[in-house]
Every structure is written in structure tokens, then in C-alpha cells.
Motif scaffolding. Structure first.
Motif, short mmCIF file in Angstrom:
data_model
loop_
_atom_site.label_atom_id
_atom_site.label_comp_id
_atom_site.label_asym_id
_atom_site.label_seq_id
_atom_site.Cartn_x
_atom_site.Cartn_y
_atom_site.Cartn_z
N TYR A 26 -2.44 8.44 1.17
CA TYR A 26 -0.77 8.27 1.90
C TYR A 26 -0.49 9.36 2.75
O TYR A 26 0.41 9.58 2.76
N ARG A 27 -1.31 10.80 3.08
CA ARG A 27 -0.94 11.80 3.61
C ARG A 27 -1.06 11.13 4.82
O ARG A 27 -0.98 12.41 5.76
N GLY A 28 -2.21 10.94 5.47
CA GLY A 28 -2.85 10.14 6.85
C GLY A 28 -1.20 10.31 7.74
O GLY A 28 -0.67 9.85 7.94
N GLY A 29 -2.37 10.62 9.07
CA GLY A 29 -1.60 9.83 10.27
C GLY A 29 -1.39 8.45 10.26
O GLY A 29 -1.79 7.45 9.92
N ASP A 79 1.99 -7.95 -4.39
CA ASP A 79 1.36 -7.04 -3.39
C ASP A 79 0.57 -7.28 -2.38
O ASP A 79 1.59 -6.96 -1.21
N ASP A 80 0.61 -8.49 -2.27
CA ASP A 80 0.24 -9.19 -0.58
C ASP A 80 1.16 -9.44 0.39
O ASP A 80 1.19 -8.90 1.27
N PHE A 81 2.54 -9.82 -0.29
CA PHE A 81 3.35 -9.34 0.55
C PHE A 81 3.85 -7.95 1.02
O PHE A 81 3.96 -7.83 2.00
N ILE A 82 3.64 -7.21 0.04
CA ILE A 82 4.36 -5.17 0.60
C ILE A 82 2.82 -5.04 1.01
O ILE A 82 3.55 -4.58 2.01
N ARG A 93 -3.95 -0.01 -0.16
CA ARG A 93 -3.82 -0.74 0.74
C ARG A 93 -3.00 -0.58 1.37
O ARG A 93 -3.28 -0.77 2.37
N SER A 94 -1.58 0.32 1.33
CA SER A 94 -0.40 0.44 1.20
C SER A 94 -0.99 2.00 2.57
O SER A 94 -0.02 1.56 3.51
N ALA A 95 -0.88 2.68 1.73
CA ALA A 95 -2.01 3.71 3.13
C ALA A 95 -2.84 3.31 3.70
O ALA A 95 -2.27 4.39 4.92
N ALA A 96 -3.73 2.29 3.84
CA ALA A 96 -4.73 2.23 4.48
C ALA A 96 -3.66 1.59 6.21
O ALA A 96 -4.09 1.32 6.78
N GLU A 97 -2.50 0.50 5.63
CA GLU A 97 -2.06 0.14 6.45
C GLU A 97 -0.83 1.07 7.36
O GLU A 97 -0.43 0.98 8.01
#
Length: 182
Positions: A24-27, A135-138, A161-165
Motif C-alpha cells: 500500500y506504500r508502493g508506487g 470485494d471483486d467490485f472494489i 488485492r487493491s494495493a496490487a492495483e
């Protein structure tokens, strides 16, 4: 190498490892993201499980998606999945909207009246993830927007999953603590 220690090299390696452990801190995920859709991030050193992380969301200028039933369950209200519980979560969303964040609260399934979406008062959109889990929608929204979005949840898998996006991820507990002090 050669027995010597390069402090700058060690620091770089530690930074790389920290980013890997805390996505979650990634670019940005890739070079094909438009400048206006660049993933945002919390200021360095600001943990996503603190009320200060919620303060920082307004400065990022991105929409916030709230995992509705996750936040509702964290509030500790026994009927969090019923209308009154959903309204309590929407109230937190209104508080965040007043702080300057566009807010969408996402709940699993359809509203009891069959609606998939409606505009609540106070600048909050409520979505029901009819046909898929919230979750899948988000995650799909984070992907569609190239990470220019924030997600509030305590659900570890959804955070990852969200952070990976490329989404900025803040914990439900942080939102609740933030609302208590506002």
C-alpha cells in the motif's frame, strides 16, 4: 561485496523489502498509466491504520471506496448488515465527504428495494455489488481507475488485492477512530 558495507546500498535494499511487505506504500504498477491517473500514496511514514491516514485522503484528491459491511462489522453494531447498520456506515461516509473526499460505500448484494446504486445525502454514493461480491467490485474499480482511488477495509485479502492495483489502502479501524475524534 568484498566484505565492505555500503550504507546507501543497504538502505535501498531495506526500502525495496519494505515496499514488498507493504504494497500500500508502493508506487505505480506500470508505465502506461496516464499522469492524471497516477496511483497516489500516503505520505511517507504514515501508517494506514491510523486516523491521520484518513486525514491524508482529502489531500490526495481521489475517490474513496468504503467496504461497507467490513466497516459496519468493525463499528460493533449487532445489526450491521441491516438497514440501520448500513446507514451508520453511510454516516461515516458523509463525514469523510465533508472533509473533501468523494465517497462511495459498497455493500454486497442488492438493496432490499432492488436498487444497485443510489445517491445518499451528503455527497455519498451507495453501491450494491449485485452479481458479484463487494470485494471483486472494489478491486475492479481500482484496476479500472489505474489506482487513482483509495479503499477503506480491514479485510487483509481485499487490502492486498487493491494495493496490487495501485489503490491507496486505509484500514476500517482508522476511519472509525478518525470519526470519533472529528
Amino acid at each position: 561485496q568484498g566484505g565492505g558495507l555500503d550504507p546507501a546500498g543497504i538502505a535501498d535494499e531495506l526500502d525495496d523489502r519494505e515496499r514488498g511487505l507493504r504494497p500500500y506504500r508502493g508506487g505505480a504498477r506500470s508505465d502506461d498509466i496516464r499522469d492524471d491517473d497516477r496511483p497516489r500514496e500516503l505520505p511517507p511514514g504514515l501508517a494506514p491504520d491510523t486516523p491521520e491516514a484518513v486525514d491524508a485522503l482529502a489531500d490526495l484528491g481521489i475517490e474513496v471506496l468504503i467496504d461497507g459491511y467490513n466497516v459496519g462489522g468493525r463499528i460493533g453494531f449487532e445489526g450491521f448488515s441491516e438497514r440501520e447498520g448500513r446507514e451508520r456506515v453511510v454516516t461515516l461516509g458523509r463525514m469523510l465527504a465533508r472533509a473533501g473526499c468523494p465517497v462511495t460505500v459498497v455493500f454486497d448484494a442488492r438493496d432490499v428495494e432492488g436498487r444497485e446504486r443510489f445517491e445518499a445525502t451528503g455527497g455519498v454514493t451507495v453501491r450494491f455489488s449485485s452479481g458479484q461480491i463487494a470485494d471483486d467490485f472494489i478491486v475492479a474499480e481500482a484496476h479500472r481507475r489505474g489506482g487513482a482511488i483509495a479503499v477503506i477495509t480491514n479485510d487483509r485479502e481485499l487490502r492486498e488485492r487493491s494495493a496490487a492495483e495501485g489503490a491507496v489502502v486505509v484500514w476500517s479501524d482508522a476511519l472509525i477512530a478518525w470519526a470519533e475524534r472529528v
